[in-house]
Structure formats: C-alpha cells, structure tokens
Design an enzyme around this catalytic site. Structure first.
Site, PDB file in Angstrom:
ATOM      1  N   LYS A 219     -23.905 -17.081 -48.093  1.00 40.18           N
ATOM      2  CA  LYS A 219     -24.336 -16.985 -46.692  1.00 40.18           C
ATOM      3  C   LYS A 219     -25.631 -17.767 -46.446  1.00 40.18           C
ATOM      4  O   LYS A 219     -26.042 -17.966 -45.317  1.00 40.18           O
ATOM      5  CB  LYS A 219     -24.503 -15.521 -46.300  1.00 40.18           C
TER       6      LYS A 219
ATOM      7  N   LYS B 121     -27.022 -10.191 -41.891  1.00 41.26           N
ATOM      8  CA  LYS B 121     -25.745 -10.025 -42.583  1.00 41.26           C
ATOM      9  C   LYS B 121     -26.069  -9.632 -44.011  1.00 41.26           C
ATOM     10  O   LYS B 121     -27.233  -9.662 -44.404  1.00 41.26           O
ATOM     11  CB  LYS B 121     -24.908 -11.308 -42.549  1.00 41.26           C
ATOM     12  N   ARG B 122     -25.055  -9.276 -44.809  1.00 45.27           N
ATOM     13  CA  ARG B 122     -25.343  -8.968 -46.205  1.00 45.27           C
ATOM     14  C   ARG B 122     -26.003 -10.171 -46.878  1.00 45.27           C
ATOM     15  O   ARG B 122     -25.777 -11.325 -46.502  1.00 45.27           O
ATOM     16  CB  ARG B 122     -24.041  -8.593 -46.944  1.00 45.27           C
TER      17      ARG B 122
ATOM     18  N   HIS C  84      -9.468 -10.764 -46.822  1.00 49.17           N
ATOM     19  CA  HIS C  84     -10.756 -10.985 -46.150  1.00 49.17           C
ATOM     20  C   HIS C  84     -11.708 -11.894 -46.901  1.00 49.17           C
ATOM     21  O   HIS C  84     -12.915 -11.853 -46.655  1.00 49.17           O
ATOM     22  CB  HIS C  84     -11.478  -9.656 -45.936  1.00 49.17           C
TER      23      HIS C  84
ATOM     24  N   LYS D 158     -20.371 -11.240 -32.027  1.00 47.87           N
ATOM     25  CA  LYS D 158     -21.221 -10.298 -31.280  1.00 47.87           C
ATOM     26  C   LYS D 158     -22.385 -11.038 -30.622  1.00 47.87           C
ATOM     27  O   LYS D 158     -22.749 -10.764 -29.479  1.00 47.87           O
ATOM     28  CB  LYS D 158     -21.747  -9.203 -32.214  1.00 47.87           C
TER      29      LYS D 158
ATOM     30  N   THR E  74     -18.077 -11.708 -38.165  1.00 45.67           N
ATOM     31  CA  THR E  74     -17.857 -10.997 -36.910  1.00 45.67           C
ATOM     32  C   THR E  74     -19.183 -10.853 -36.161  1.00 45.67           C
ATOM     33  O   THR E  74     -19.185 -10.746 -34.933  1.00 45.67           O
ATOM     34  CB  THR E  74     -17.237  -9.602 -37.146  1.00 45.67           C
TER      35      THR E  74
HETATM   36  C1  26V Z   1     -14.752  -6.674 -51.873  1.00 41.50           C
HETATM   37  C2  26V Z   1     -15.094  -6.004 -52.975  1.00 41.50           C
HETATM   38  C3  26V Z   1     -14.769  -6.611 -54.217  1.00 41.50           C
HETATM   39  C4  26V Z   1     -14.780  -5.580 -55.263  1.00 41.50           C
HETATM   40  C5  26V Z   1     -16.055  -4.809 -55.238  1.00 41.50           C
HETATM   41  C6  26V Z   1     -16.146  -4.029 -54.008  1.00 41.50           C
HETATM   42  C7  26V Z   1     -15.745  -4.795 -52.853  1.00 41.50           C
HETATM   43  C8  26V Z   1     -16.012  -4.263 -51.629  1.00 41.50           C
HETATM   44  C9  26V Z   1     -15.661  -4.938 -50.534  1.00 41.50           C
HETATM   45  C10 26V Z   1     -15.037  -6.141 -50.659  1.00 41.50           C
HETATM   46  C11 26V Z   1     -14.651  -6.830 -49.439  1.00 41.50           C
HETATM   47  C12 26V Z   1     -15.222  -8.155 -49.402  1.00 41.50           C
HETATM   48  C13 26V Z   1     -14.554  -8.862 -48.381  1.00 41.50           C
HETATM   49  C14 26V Z   1     -15.278  -8.794 -47.077  1.00 41.50           C
HETATM   50  O1  26V Z   1     -16.062  -7.941 -46.750  1.00 41.50           O
HETATM   51  N1  26V Z   1     -14.969  -9.765 -46.329  1.00 41.50           N
HETATM   52  C15 26V Z   1     -15.535  -9.957 -45.031  1.00 41.50           C
HETATM   53  O2  26V Z   1     -14.588  -9.491 -44.102  1.00 41.50           O
HETATM   54  C16 26V Z   1     -15.027  -9.678 -42.774  1.00 41.50           C
HETATM   55  C17 26V Z   1     -13.988  -9.049 -41.885  1.00 41.50           C
HETATM   56  O3  26V Z   1     -12.785  -9.736 -41.995  1.00 41.50           O
HETATM   57  C18 26V Z   1     -15.206 -11.142 -42.499  1.00 41.50           C
HETATM   58  O4  26V Z   1     -15.688 -11.298 -41.199  1.00 41.50           O
HETATM   59  C19 26V Z   1     -16.201 -11.751 -43.480  1.00 41.50           C
HETATM   60  O5  26V Z   1     -16.269 -13.143 -43.304  1.00 41.50           O
HETATM   61  C20 26V Z   1     -15.764 -11.443 -44.882  1.00 41.50           C
HETATM   62  O6  26V Z   1     -16.753 -11.859 -45.809  1.00 41.50           O
END
Ligand code: 26V
Length: 850
Positions: free
Chosen positions: A591, A585-586, A394, A699, A695
């Site tokens: 971003k 968004k975050r 992701h 929406k 996403t």
């Molecule tokens: C990554 C990490 C890295 C370690 C620390 C904790 C942590 C927690 C969550 C994540 C996930 C980051 C990746 C993420 O959220 N990606 C998002 O995924 C969405 C669904 O596919 C996508 O629409 C977004 O563009 C993407 O940033």
C-alpha cells in the site's frame, strides 16, 4: 451430529439441537403479541416512556442515579424495540416463503457502531435526540459510549458489513454467518512512537445489540478418525468418529434495512465447551485439567487473528474456520429449512457466498452432510454442492492465498481431507480427459500442492466447488483470470466474473456526513440514499457558484469537526485552513505508506534546505491511520518512522502552520466516519496490480475528496467515471510493473539518478527524524534502497509530479470544489446496492428461483 444412515434425503435427522418448533405455524400477524413487540409510539413522548422503562426495568436504575453507560444501554434497547416487530416478521417470512436465501459466510464483519445506524434505519434520529434532551442527556455523549464491534481486519470485513446493509435495504433475504470473537481487532496505542496492541474488550460494558441463543446450540466435531461400514443397501459408506467437540452458541444481531421494515439477521457463533466433555474429566477428579479443557474449547472464538495478508497456518485459525462453517451449515439445514425439505432442492433455496477462502471448508462439509449423513451418492451430492457455493477472491498477493498443510487438516478434520482428496481425484480425471496428455496441467491444477510441504490450496478447492468465482474490481478480476487461476479460467471460462465492490451510502454518506447529505437532499431530493445513481443530478451544480460555496462550507465544517475530535482524542492541534491529505488503511508494504512519507519529507527538505521558500508551499495537513499486524516487523518500523517524522515536522518552527502530520492511533470505522468527510485529497497509492479493489477510495470520492492514485484496483473505475480532469493519476501501470520485474528491478539506480529522491532518503537516513540515531530508520531505508519489493522508488518521481499538479489545482479553490462536486456526482456506481444487484444478476440467481 448424527452419522446414522437414512433413507430419505430430508433435513430431519440433522435436527439434533433443542430448537422448539411450534406447529402448525400461525400466520405471522397472529403470532405477534399485541403488547411488547408493538413498537413504542414514534413520538418524543413515546420514546421517553420506552427509554425510561428500559432504564428503570431493564437496567434497574433511576434516571437521576444512572451513569452514561446505563443511559447508553437503555437508549440502545429502546431503539431495538422499534426494530423488533420487523425482525420477527422478516424471519417468519424467510422461513415460510420459498425465496432463495443468501448465506453470506465471512470470518469477519467490521460493523462499526450500531446506535447511529439503528436510529437512521428507524428514522428516529430527531425524536431520540429531543427525547434525550428533555431527559437532560446529550445524545452525543451516549453515542460516544459505544465501543464498535471490530470483528474484522480491514477491507474484507468492512465489505461484508456493507453488503448485509445493502441486502436488508433491498429486501433480499440474507443470513450473515460469522464468528463472535470475544476480542476483535486490537486497539492500537503508541508508546514512544511504536505500536503497542491492547486487547479490544468490546463486550466489557455490555452488548445491547446481540441476542444470545444458547438453546440453539450446535455441536461441532474435531479430530479422531474415519471408518468404513456397509449400509443396508450394501453400499460402502464412511463415518467420522471424532475425537473431541465443542458447542457453538449463536448470537443474533439485527441488520435493519433503510426504513423499509426489513430486518435481516447476522448470526455470529461463540464457542463453548460441551458438558459431556467436561463431565468426563471432572468425574475423573482432575479438576484443573477439566477447567483447562473448557478454556481450550472456548479459545476457538476468543480472538480475531490480526493478520490480513500472510497466512500463518495456525491450527486455531483452521479450528475457527471449520467451527463457524459447521455451525452455519447445520443451522441452515436443520433449523432454517422446513423439516421435510428435500435436499435435492437445496441450490434453489440457498446460495452460500464464500468471502475469500476462510469459509471454504464448507464445501467438503456439505459433501460430508450429503454423502455420509444423508446417504446421497457422491455424484448427486457433488452436483448439489457445486450449485450451492460461490467464491469471492479478495487478493492478488500470492502470499495471501491460504493453504493448509495436509498433516494439520488430516489431524483436525480427517473426513474432510478424504473428501478433498476425492474431489481432487475426480476433478483431475476430468481435466485429463479435456486435455489428454497434458500431465503438467493436471499437476498445476491439483488442489494438493506437493511443495514446500504437502498442502491443500483453498483457492483451488473454492474454485472447483463453486458455481461462480468473482474478483472485486475489473482489473483484479482480469488478473485473477490471467495470473492467479489461469488454468481454471481456461477450463471453465463462464465460471469467472467480476463484481466491483461498493460501500453503503447510509453509513458512509448519510450518517458520516450529515451536512453533505442535507445539502444533497435540499438540492435533488432524498431518493439518492437508496438509489445512488441519482447523484448524477448534482452534476450541473458543479458550475453553480452558490452551490460550490455551500459545498466548500460543508467541507470546512467537517474539517473543523475532525480537528475538535483530534484535539480531544489525541491532543493534536491542527491548522484550520490547509489541504487535508489523507492516507488511511492497513499498514502494508504494497500500500506504500513509505511513498507518502517520502513525499512529505521531500516537501520539508525543500524548505529547510532553502530550495523552496515557505510561502511557495501549499499548506497541507497529512493524516495517517494504519494498524500493522503485530508480527509484521517492517510494518511496525514504518509506523515508528511516520511518528518520528510527524513529531519532528510538527515541532519545526520553519514549517509551522504549513506542513503538519497527524497520526491518530487506532484507526477504525468510527474514526473513518470522521476523517473521510473532512478529506480534500484521498491517497490511493498501491503498486499497480496489488490492491484488489480498495473501498476507502470509494468512500472518499463519494464524500468529495479528489483522488491521487495509481492505476490499481477500483481506482481504475473511479478515474473512468469521474474523468481524468478530476483525478490525479501517477505511477506505472500493471504491465509496466511486470516488465520492470522481468528486466530486473534495481531501486539503487533510481536513488543514484534522482537528486531529490537522494536528498529525501539521505535526510531520513541521517537520523534527522530519530534524534540523530541512524539505526532507528535504517531498516526502512535499507529495505527501500536495496530491495523495494513494491517499487516505491520507481514511482517516486511520477508521484511528486502528480502532487505538484494537486498543488496547482488546490491553488484554484473554485476549480477544486468543482472537481470535488463532480467526484460526488459521478461516483454513485460505488454504492454497495449496485454491487448487490450485480451479485444477484450474475451469481446468486444464476440458477432458477422464484
Ligand atoms: C487474508 C488472510 C490471510 C491469512 C491470514 C489471515 C487473513 C485475514 C484476512 C485476509 C483477507 C485479505 C484479503 C483482503 O482483505 N482483501 C481486501 O479486500 C477488500 C474487499 O474486497 C479489497 O477492497 C482490498 O483491496 C483487499 O486487499
């Protein structure tokens, strides 16, 4: 878990918990009791009766004495009753049938409120509303009582929630596995414009949607060491002698399909101290230590980590990951499969989808189960394992790729580290055979990185151990192949695929935008809810003035609903007739919330400097929503600056009613459901090549907002589908970004050479928005002018030009509405039902089933 040798390859010795199996199994229909599992009558009277029973006998109060919370809990339990028979039946069918099941492994599920969705799925909305009315209750007040389960950070967790919704609606057998965090994503508040995090006690007032099953507890081991031993066939085997353990208690949630009777299960694990562990210490008389130890164990599922981009390598996070993965694999193998299941058939019965790298430790865990516990030979175990997993990546940010130090992994999971080493060794041998003499390649592809410290690259482990690897939008999947995992895609090109993300139309159109749903249904019928491509049938109505008027009225009504909410919730008073320009968004530098801020300040500066007369400005209300990771300092400075700019502009009489900025605190799914249907303009402005998909962008389009966006993530596909005339594109492309990097990017050059940019930044730097205190904006400003890692300044002019095109389009309401309708009509592709079909076709059913 037992580590004894076994001769057979079946599931039974994993049967270590107390699950009581009744056998031989009765037909489902005869196991369903006639009384309590039969849903109450689907009439207002039947509903009232069930509700009062819940209130009196479940909650223990009389209606006249009940609080709103009593009423909410009773209502939730009433709706639950209508889902119960379907849930039991779905579960039994899953266990007895031989269909392949999707085991969705995700550390996050950002579910949003449950009541509305359950009412929608059961088609009880009108009945429940009327029933409550007759009881003298406003159902809206009860809906508002629910605290959403915020068990995720953002896109990734919300995607998981959309996917399980679609699978249930499509009647695909799925168990969602995850963690029951006691505290989800923090509640954001602002103090003097600065983010302050408050714990999210989502369970405090009761949680009517979960079903705890302490009797189905699973033990999870950690620490200790490994030993070699020889089995009775003379084979050298390894056993793990753990140092400590905890229990996992499953909490089940219903995942109802849309009016199809299917109710799948979400199984979230909560950590608890083991009794043996307690007793040992309690018996030693050290009461305080024993209580501390208990707390230590229960810490594992205590809180969701609120970082979503930079892995901190925190030990507790690795504990969380292994904890839920070990519970889930055990649960599936020992408790879901039939007792005598031949594990060689495992890939025909399950596909574990890895939602990013967080659950990747499942790969060595399955190897450990097969080799150490079940006595499989390595090669056969590896063949099975590789066919049981698929991995979704992701991200594209290198810093978001998880690595775990060998020191930590070896200390917490010594046997898993050995297995990872073994996987790596055998894999690199294969690579060396395929590319003789190319030692550099073997080193690049090693799961083990040597610098800056010896560590395990989880994305590599995931790729090697999975049957398929996918990105989440076309562009990102391409970049994944070309930039993130190039050696792997060269080595096994067929393994790589794309599945573009999607969102559930049930929650994000039907529930969130009832007015639009009704208009669509009145126009083309109701099939679109489960077949979103049908929205295409709206296209001709874009040229129908009557339809446009109705569509515009829906948008206006949604805005007014939002403004009423923001007035009560946040004390914000917003003008009724301005373009609603939304960036939610975050908070993350990539971003580019700062780019939006520069646009706002430039419009404001134009007016206060007298460059542009106020009556020449298209009235706009800007809405921000964003949480920053608590440790992400610069992101928090940006939040402070947005709040400062908002306060100054909102208080300035010179722009009153024309420019307004709102930053409601605590953006979450609940608020998204109110903001998105009201938006005119959707801001999707990440630096090209950084946002994997997005996403929110989908929406907004589905709710009739026009997008201003870069060529990034799924924006690319949105633009292709809705057409260039209905999308405001700006900014560099990903190759242009790369080229600029290569040339050497110097933001100061853009600052020096662009007068408007200079005036905008200078106004911020002057302290105009921070009571004259220049220091308060200095970090954000300095970062932009001297580093600007995400090239905000490079895209500034292009963004302003695109915003001018937005203004021009908005001045022509008929043209705007026409475009908005076409956005809705052409975005059916972004249903998560379509994503699920793609996963089924390209990933989950790739090995033979049914
Ligand atoms: C990554 C990490 C890295 C370690 C620390 C904790 C942590 C927690 C969550 C994540 C996930 C980051 C990746 C993420 O959220 N990606 C998002 O995924 C969405 C669904 O596919 C996508 O629409 C977004 O563009 C993407 O940033």
């Amino acid at each position: 878990m037992s580590d004894d040798a076994s001769n057979g390859f079946t599931t039974d010795e994993l049967q270590t918990t107390d699950v009581h199996r009744v056998g031989p199994t009765l037909p489902v229909s005869s196991e369903l009791a006639a009384g309590p599992v039969e849903p109450p009558a689907s009439t207002v009277e039947g509903f009232i009766e069930a509700f009062l029973r819940e209130l009196n006998y479940g909650q223990g109060v009389l209606l006249s004495r009940s609080t709103i919370n009593d009423q909410y809990l009773a209502l939730a339990r009433t709706v639950r009753e209508y889902l119960m028979a379907g849930w039991l039946e779905t579960g039994a069918l899953r266990r007895e049938g031989d269909r392949k099941i999707v085991g969705y492994l995700s550390a996050e599920y950002l579910l949003g409120r449950q009541l509305g969705n359950a009412l929608l799925a059961t088609n009880l909305q009108d009945i429940a509303e009327e029933a409550m009315r007759r009881c003298g209750i406003d159902i809206a007040a009860l809906r508002a009582q629910e605290i959403e389960p915020g068990l995720g950070n953002g896109g990734l967790g919300r995607l998981a929630a959309c996917f399980v919704d679609s699978l249930a609606t499509m009647d695909v057998p799925c168990i969602g596995y995850g963690i029951r965090y006691e505290y989800g994503i923090f509640r954001q508040t602002f103090e003097n414009g600065r983010q302050v995090e408050v714990p999210d006690s989502w369970l405090a007032l009761g949680s009517p949607w979960e079903f705890p099953h302490p009797e189905r507890q699973v033990r999870v081991d950690f620490g200790g060491h490994t030993e070699k031993w020889t089995d009775d066939q003379g084979r050298e085997r390894t056993r793990w002698v753990p140092g400590w353990n905890v229990l996992g208690i499953p909490y089940h949630h219903m995942v109802p399909g849309f009016r199809n009777g299917t109710v799948n299960t979400l199984r979230l694990w909560s950590a608890k101290a083991t009794q043996a562990f307690d007793l040992q210490i309690f018996n030693s008389g050290d009461y305080a230590t024993a209580v501390r130890a208990q707390t230590f164990a229960e810490n594992i599922s205590k809180v969701l980590y609120p970082e979503d981009s930079t892995p901190q390598g925190k030990e507790l996070r690795l504990q969380q990951q292994y904890f839920f993965v070990a519970c889930s694999l055990h649960d599936f193998i020992a408790n879901t499969l039939p007792k005598d299941f031949d594990l060689r058939q495992l890939p025909e019965r399950i596909i574990f989808q890895l939602n990013d790298t967080h659950p990747v430790i499942a790969i060595p865990e399955l190897m450990r189960i097969l080799v150490d516990i079940k006595g499989f030979d390595w090669d056969e175990a590896w063949d099975i394992t590789r066919r049981c997993f698929a991995y979704t990546c992701h991200t594209l940010l290198p810093e978001a790729l998880e690595v775990w130090s060998v020191e930590l992994l070896g200390r917490l999971l010594p046997r898993h580290l050995e297995i990872i080493y073994q996987i790596n060794e055998l894999f690199l041998e294969e690579v060396r055979q395929a590319f003789p003499g190319d030692e550099m390649r073997a080193r690049r592809m090693s799961i083990i990185a040597e610098h800056p410290e010896r560590s395990v690259r989880m994305a590599y482990l995931a790729t090697i151990g999975s049957a398929k690897v996918n990105g989440v939008a076309e562009l990102q999947s391409q970049l994944l192949r070309d930039k993130v995992l190039p050696d792997f895609s060269e080595y096994e090109p067929a393994k790589f695929t794309n599945v573009t993300n999607g969102v559930t139309p049930r929650r994000f159109i039907y529930l969130a935008n009832r007015r639009l749903s009704n208009l669509i249904t009145d126009t083309i019928g109701s099939e679109w809810v489960t077949d979103l491509d049908r929205l295409r049938e709206l296209e001709p109505y874009a040229d129908d003035a009557g339809f446009r008027a109705e569509f515009a009225a829906v948008k206006q009504a949604n805005k007014e609903r939002l403004f009423r909410l923001l007035s009560v919730r946040d004390g914000l008073e917003l003008p009724q007739h301005a373009m609603l320009d939304v960036l939610v968004k975050r908070l993350h530098e990539y971003k580019r919330q700062t780019l939006k801020l520069l646009h706002i300040v430039s419009l404001y500066e134009d007016v206060i400097s007298g460059t542009v007369a106020i009556d020449q400005v298209v009235p706009r209300t800007f809405i921000f929503g964003a949480k920053a990771a608590p440790g992400y300092h610069l992101a928090k400075e940006i939040i402070f600056l947005i709040n400062s700019v908002a306060a100054t502009i909102n208080a300035d009489e010179r722009v009153k009613g024309v420019l307004s900025v709102a930053f409601p605190a605590n953006y979450n799914v609940t608020l998204a459901e109110k903001i998105i249907p009201a938006a005119d303009l959707s801001e999707q402005i990440s630096l090209a090549g950084k946002e994997a998909s997005g996403t929110g962008n989908m929406k907004f389009a589905l709710n009739g907002a026009l997008t201003i966006g870069t060529d990034d993530g799924a924006n690319v596909e949105i633009r292709q589908l809705v057409g260039d005339d209905n999308f405001f594109l700006f900014g560099m492309t990903e190759p242009e970004v790369e080229a600029l990097h290569a040339r050497g990017y110097n933001p100061a050059e853009y600052y020096e050479s662009n007068d408007k940019l200079q005036r905008t930044i200078n106004l911020i730097a002057s302290g105009h928005f921070t009571d004259g205190d220049r220091a308060l904006s200095a970090q954000v400003v300095d970062n932009l002018v001297t580093q600007d890692p995400f090239m905000v300044l490079a895209d500034f002019q292009s963004y302003l030009d695109a915003q001018a095109r937005v203004d021009a389009a908005y001045r022509d309401p008929e043209r705007w509405t026409r475009s908005a309708i076409l956005n809705v009509a052409r975005s059916g592709f972004f249903s998560s039902d379509r994503s699920m079909r793609d996963y089924l076709d390209r990933i989950w059913l790739s090995s033979p089933v049914e």
